[in-house]
Design an enzyme around this catalytic site. Structure first.
Site, mmCIF file in Angstrom:
data_model
loop_
_atom_site.group_PDB
_atom_site.id
_atom_site.type_symbol
_atom_site.label_atom_id
_atom_site.label_comp_id
_atom_site.label_asym_id
_atom_site.label_seq_id
_atom_site.Cartn_x
_atom_site.Cartn_y
_atom_site.Cartn_z
ATOM 1 C CB CYS A 1 12.081 8.681 10.523
ATOM 2 S SG CYS A 1 10.342 8.528 10.099
ATOM 3 C CD GLU B 1 11.832 4.178 9.920
ATOM 4 O OE1 GLU B 1 11.681 5.015 10.854
ATOM 5 O OE2 GLU B 1 11.799 4.493 8.725
ATOM 6 C CD GLU C 1 9.195 12.278 13.437
ATOM 7 O OE1 GLU C 1 10.069 11.802 12.689
ATOM 8 O OE2 GLU C 1 8.204 11.634 13.832
ATOM 9 C CB SER D 1 3.047 8.784 12.695
ATOM 10 O OG SER D 1 1.825 8.084 12.854
ATOM 11 C CB THR D 2 5.454 6.926 17.172
ATOM 12 O OG1 THR D 2 6.827 6.993 16.755
ATOM 13 C CG2 THR D 2 5.371 6.101 18.448
ATOM 14 N N GLY E 1 1.679 3.557 14.192
ATOM 15 C CA GLY E 1 2.361 2.286 14.414
ATOM 16 C C GLY E 1 1.864 1.575 15.656
ATOM 17 C CE LYS F 1 -1.865 2.776 3.014
ATOM 18 N NZ LYS F 1 -2.040 4.013 2.194
#
Length: 453
Positions: free
Chosen positions: A263, A229, A355, A208-209, A212, A154
């Site tokens: 990142c 990641e 971030e 993004s965290t 994730g 995707k």
């Protein structure tokens, strides 16, 4: 059917209309990949390697096409885009060497013979972000295919064009239908179905965290394999014994490359107090000479941000910060933002802790090596970082002490396809690239054969 309009971020001109896949379409792609898996896993290792080498050769033949497509879709500079297209080719070529080297082991045991096998998982769902659409796609699909899995990929909604073209080139190179399928659409539909569909045996996600964590929670329901990641808030530590000219000249590239949408961006700059004033004077010259221009120009070092919404988010951080100086950016259409340096009064400032994912650098002072390490580690993230020093002992001490998966000394390079890449803490889970990445797309099977006395 929902259709996404793709804009050129440097001009805001529409360049494509891409249909978004619905859940039924995702299920069909997964089923096609599951069917293809049965024959792909049975392809002899040498034959699978040959197909992948042909794929790498076809990618090589289309380097310029892919690079210019990325310039138009993602606003990457042509220099960066050529590197990215070359990286996809190189990663596929590198993992073409893996099928014949998926070695098991013979383990000494009493009463028989014990051997292990590396077997493919099945269908792998790869979710690619918008900031590096080409290379990150390759980091997921190349080792997965080499191990004998099939892949449903995707691309990000904003940057699907190179992934779709790579999917076409895979078929041209001789990969069977269903072995690598590119499915554009929303993360809430396509990506979520990767998480919930039982035939998808592993999810690879870069992004993004926050997202994730949601994927990780979803995968837990099926105890599904996962590689993540995620975000980063990386430190660039400059000691008084560094080559200051070199460190100051390198700092803008370490944070402003890809417009800071990286990142691995070294967006926290820690400078030892005794050299702070001299360093900042040199840094200002370097920032103001950093070329932000039409990404199709060979002289461009930085292009636009990806969208107007993202530009607004970056601008909000800068508006709340203490700006020391800025570079320049073009006027007119396009999602431009100038390279910006902030000098926060505290390491608790938002721009120093969160971030931003834009061309914004926050600079603070430190006194001692111990303080530098403490500040560098005072973050939820741990993806990458840099250390500038001419003292080898210090370089090794600090590199080992900083909690990050990728450290560069007197450099900002984080990624080499033949070395492992990944993060500590909330920057991710697992490792990509390097010689061991293929193993992450396999199950290890142990077989014991009893022998008679």
């Amino acid at each position: 059917m929902t259709v996404s309009t793709i804009l050129n971020p440097a001009t805001e001109v529409p360049i494509a209309e891409i249909p978004a896949t619905d859940e039924a379409g995702v299920d069909a792609a997964i089923q096609k990949a599951a069917t293809a898996f049965e024959s792909w896993r049975a392809v002899a290792p040498g034959d699978r390697a040959r197909i992948m080498r042909r794929f790498a050769a076809v990618l090589d033949d289309h380097q310029e096409e892919l690079a210019w497509l990325e310039v138009a879709n993602a606003g990457h500079t042509i220099g960066n885009a050529r590197w990215e297209a070359g990286n996809v080719r190189d990663v596929v070529e590198y993992y073409a060497g893996a099928p014949e080297r998926l070695f098991g082991r013979q383990i000494p045991v009493p009463g028989g013979v014990d051997i292990t096998f590396r077997e493919p998982l099945g269908v792998v769902g790869v979710i690619v972000p918008w900031n590096f659409p080409m290379p990150i796609a390759g980091w997921g699909f190349a080792p997965a295919l080499a191990a004998g899995n099939t892949v449903v990929l995707k691309p990000a909604e904003l940057t699907p064009l190179t992934a779709l073209r790579i999917g076409e080139l895979a078929l041209e190179a001789g990969l069977p239908e269903g072995v690598l399928t590119v499915v554009p659409g929303k993360g809430s539909v396509v990506g979520q179905r990767f998480v919930t569909h039982p035939a998808v045996r592993k999810v690879v996600f870069t992004g993004s965290t926050e997202v994730g964590k949601g994927i990780m929670r979803g995968c837990a329901d099926q105890v599904k394999n996962l590689t993540l990641e995620l975000g980063g808030k990386n430190a660039n530590i400059v000691f008084a014994d560094a080559d200051l000219e070199k460190a100051a000249a390198a700092a803008p590239g370490g944070v402003f490359d890809n417009s800071g949408q990286d990142c691995c961006s070294r967006s926290r700059l820690l400078v030892q107090s005794s050299i702070y004033d001299d360093f900042m004077a040199q840094l200002e010259d370097a920032v103001q000479s950093f070329t932000v221009a039409d990404p199709g120009s060979d002289s461009a070092e930085m292009g636009p941000l990806i969208s107007s919404d993202h530009r607004d988010a970056v601008a909000a951080y800068v508006a709340a910060g203490e700006v020391a100086f800025t570079g320049s950016a073009p006027d007119g259409p396009g999602f431009w933002f100038p390279p910006t340096v902030i000098t926060p009064s505290s390491i608790s400032a938002r721009d120093f802790r969160e971030e931003i994912f834009g061309p914004v650098l926050s600079v603070v002072r430190f006194e001692t090596e111990e303080e530098a390490v403490r500040i560098a580690n005072d973050t939820a993230y741990g993806l990458s970082g840099s250390v500038f020093t001419e003292n080898l002992d210090r370089a090794m001490r600090v590199s080992r002490a900083v909690e990050a998966g990728n450290i560069s000394v007197n450099s900002h390079a984080s990624v080499r396809y033949w070395t492992p890449f990944g993060g500590y803490k909330q920057s991710g889970l697992g490792r990509e690239l390097g010689p061991d990445a293929v193993a992450a797309f396999t199950e290890e099977k142990n077989v014991f054969l009893a022998t008679s006395e």
